[in-house]
Design a protein around this motif. Sequence first.
Motif, mmCIF file in Angstrom:
data_model
loop_
_atom_site.group_PDB
_atom_site.id
_atom_site.type_symbol
_atom_site.label_atom_id
_atom_site.label_comp_id
_atom_site.label_asym_id
_atom_site.label_seq_id
_atom_site.Cartn_x
_atom_site.Cartn_y
_atom_site.Cartn_z
ATOM 1 N N GLU A 48 105.654 27.301 -11.862
ATOM 2 C CA GLU A 48 106.134 27.836 -10.582
ATOM 3 C C GLU A 48 106.618 26.757 -9.620
ATOM 4 O O GLU A 48 107.244 27.059 -8.609
ATOM 5 N N ARG A 49 106.380 25.496 -9.945
ATOM 6 C CA ARG A 49 106.896 24.401 -9.116
ATOM 7 C C ARG A 49 108.177 23.793 -9.669
ATOM 8 O O ARG A 49 108.738 22.878 -9.081
ATOM 9 N N VAL A 50 108.635 24.278 -10.812
ATOM 10 C CA VAL A 50 109.864 23.767 -11.430
ATOM 11 C C VAL A 50 111.007 24.708 -11.077
ATOM 12 O O VAL A 50 110.929 25.909 -11.277
ATOM 13 N N TRP A 51 112.085 24.143 -10.549
ATOM 14 C CA TRP A 51 113.257 24.923 -10.180
ATOM 15 C C TRP A 51 114.356 24.632 -11.192
ATOM 16 O O TRP A 51 114.590 23.483 -11.562
ATOM 17 N N ALA A 52 115.041 25.688 -11.655
ATOM 18 C CA ALA A 52 116.163 25.520 -12.573
ATOM 19 C C ALA A 52 117.212 26.591 -12.279
ATOM 20 O O ALA A 52 116.879 27.742 -12.014
ATOM 21 N N ASP A 53 118.478 26.192 -12.323
ATOM 22 C CA ASP A 53 119.581 27.136 -12.136
ATOM 23 C C ASP A 53 120.791 26.555 -12.826
ATOM 24 O O ASP A 53 120.745 25.461 -13.384
ATOM 25 N N TRP A 54 121.901 27.284 -12.777
ATOM 26 C CA TRP A 54 123.117 26.838 -13.452
ATOM 27 C C TRP A 54 124.327 27.212 -12.628
ATOM 28 O O TRP A 54 124.284 28.103 -11.790
ATOM 29 N N LEU A 55 125.402 26.489 -12.862
ATOM 30 C CA LEU A 55 126.684 26.724 -12.184
ATOM 31 C C LEU A 55 127.836 26.464 -13.140
ATOM 32 O O LEU A 55 127.711 25.663 -14.063
ATOM 33 N N TYR A 56 128.931 27.136 -12.863
ATOM 34 C CA TYR A 56 130.197 26.783 -13.511
ATOM 35 C C TYR A 56 131.309 27.046 -12.521
ATOM 36 O O TYR A 56 131.102 27.662 -11.462
ATOM 37 N N GLY A 57 132.488 26.559 -12.816
ATOM 38 C CA GLY A 57 133.593 26.570 -11.869
ATOM 39 C C GLY A 57 134.047 27.922 -11.376
ATOM 40 O O GLY A 57 134.652 28.028 -10.315
ATOM 41 N N GLU A 58 133.767 28.983 -12.103
ATOM 42 C CA GLU A 58 134.199 30.310 -11.699
ATOM 43 C C GLU A 58 133.193 31.050 -10.828
ATOM 44 O O GLU A 58 133.463 32.177 -10.409
ATOM 45 N N HIS A 59 132.049 30.451 -10.568
ATOM 46 C CA HIS A 59 131.129 31.087 -9.628
ATOM 47 C C HIS A 59 131.794 31.140 -8.256
ATOM 48 O O HIS A 59 132.509 30.206 -7.866
ATOM 49 N N PRO A 60 131.559 32.192 -7.478
ATOM 50 C CA PRO A 60 132.130 32.261 -6.123
ATOM 51 C C PRO A 60 131.614 31.102 -5.268
ATOM 52 O O PRO A 60 130.499 30.605 -5.480
ATOM 53 N N PRO A 61 132.411 30.670 -4.300
ATOM 54 C CA PRO A 61 131.996 29.540 -3.451
ATOM 55 C C PRO A 61 130.629 29.725 -2.798
ATOM 56 O O PRO A 61 129.858 28.763 -2.729
ATOM 57 N N LEU A 62 130.313 30.931 -2.353
ATOM 58 C CA LEU A 62 129.013 31.151 -1.718
ATOM 59 C C LEU A 62 127.871 30.904 -2.706
ATOM 60 O O LEU A 62 126.870 30.276 -2.372
ATOM 61 N N ARG A 63 128.020 31.359 -3.920
ATOM 62 C CA ARG A 63 127.005 31.131 -4.963
ATOM 63 C C ARG A 63 126.840 29.641 -5.223
ATOM 64 O O ARG A 63 125.722 29.119 -5.303
ATOM 65 N N ARG A 64 127.964 28.936 -5.351
ATOM 66 C CA ARG A 64 127.895 27.488 -5.586
ATOM 67 C C ARG A 64 127.174 26.791 -4.435
ATOM 68 O O ARG A 64 126.320 25.925 -4.653
ATOM 69 N N ARG A 65 127.499 27.157 -3.204
ATOM 70 C CA ARG A 65 126.872 26.535 -2.032
ATOM 71 C C ARG A 65 125.373 26.798 -2.029
ATOM 72 O O ARG A 65 124.570 25.895 -1.780
ATOM 73 N N GLN A 66 124.965 28.038 -2.308
ATOM 74 C CA GLN A 66 123.542 28.379 -2.305
ATOM 75 C C GLN A 66 122.788 27.582 -3.365
ATOM 76 O O GLN A 66 121.707 27.047 -3.089
ATOM 77 N N VAL A 67 123.349 27.496 -4.557
ATOM 78 C CA VAL A 67 122.680 26.768 -5.640
ATOM 79 C C VAL A 67 122.625 25.278 -5.322
ATOM 80 O O VAL A 67 121.583 24.631 -5.507
ATOM 81 N N LEU A 68 123.709 24.716 -4.823
ATOM 82 C CA LEU A 68 123.709 23.281 -4.498
ATOM 83 C C LEU A 68 122.770 22.964 -3.341
ATOM 84 O O LEU A 68 122.105 21.921 -3.348
ATOM 85 N N ASP A 69 122.688 23.848 -2.345
ATOM 86 C CA ASP A 69 121.743 23.641 -1.242
ATOM 87 C C ASP A 69 120.306 23.672 -1.765
ATOM 88 O O ASP A 69 119.471 22.858 -1.361
ATOM 89 N N GLU A 70 120.019 24.602 -2.655
ATOM 90 C CA GLU A 70 118.676 24.691 -3.225
ATOM 91 C C GLU A 70 118.375 23.462 -4.083
ATOM 92 O O GLU A 70 117.274 22.921 -4.039
ATOM 93 N N PHE A 71 119.352 23.006 -4.849
ATOM 94 C CA PHE A 71 119.181 21.805 -5.674
ATOM 95 C C PHE A 71 118.890 20.587 -4.798
ATOM 96 O O PHE A 71 118.074 19.740 -5.154
ATOM 97 N N ALA A 72 119.515 20.510 -3.644
ATOM 98 C CA ALA A 72 119.337 19.373 -2.742
ATOM 99 C C ALA A 72 118.001 19.412 -1.997
ATOM 100 O O ALA A 72 117.515 18.383 -1.544
ATOM 101 N N SER A 73 117.408 20.582 -1.875
ATOM 102 C CA SER A 73 116.163 20.743 -1.137
ATOM 103 C C SER A 73 114.993 20.142 -1.914
ATOM 104 O O SER A 73 115.031 20.011 -3.132
ATOM 105 N N ASP A 74 113.939 19.813 -1.204
ATOM 106 C CA ASP A 74 112.722 19.317 -1.841
ATOM 107 C C ASP A 74 111.672 20.413 -2.006
ATOM 108 O O ASP A 74 110.619 20.183 -2.564
ATOM 109 N N PHE A 75 111.967 21.613 -1.487
ATOM 110 C CA PHE A 75 110.971 22.680 -1.476
ATOM 111 C C PHE A 75 111.532 23.964 -2.062
ATOM 112 O O PHE A 75 112.738 24.182 -2.080
#
Length: 92
Positions: A48-75
Motif C-alpha cells: 500500500e506504500r508503493v505507487w505505480a501507474d502508466w502513461l502513453y502519448g495518446e492519454h488526454p493532457p489532463l490524465r498525463r498531468r494528474q499522473v505526472l503530478d502524482e509521480f512527482a509527489s512524495d505522498f
Amino acid sequence: MRAAVEERFRRVLFFHSRIGEAEAMAAGGPAIATRLAEDDPDTFPPAERVWADWLYGEHPPLRRRQVLDEFASDFLGGDGSRAAIPRLLCGC
C-alpha cells in the motif's frame, strides 16, 4: 522493484516499446510489492506504500498531468499522511 528499494530510489521511470507492456507492468506493481514485502518485511515496504501507474502519448493532457503530478509527489493521496516508496511510472 527489488533494485529500486535496495538502492533507495524514490522514483523509477520504465520505458516500454508496447502500450500493453507498460500497462501490465504498472498493474502488476502491487502484486510484486506484496510478494517482496511478505518475503522480507524488514527490507521492502508494504504494497500500500508503493505507487505505480502508466502513461502513453495518446492519454488526454489532463490524465498525463494528474499522473505526472502524482509521480512527482512524495505522498499518496494528497493528504501528506502516507509516504510512497517507491514510485514506479511505466511509459511508452
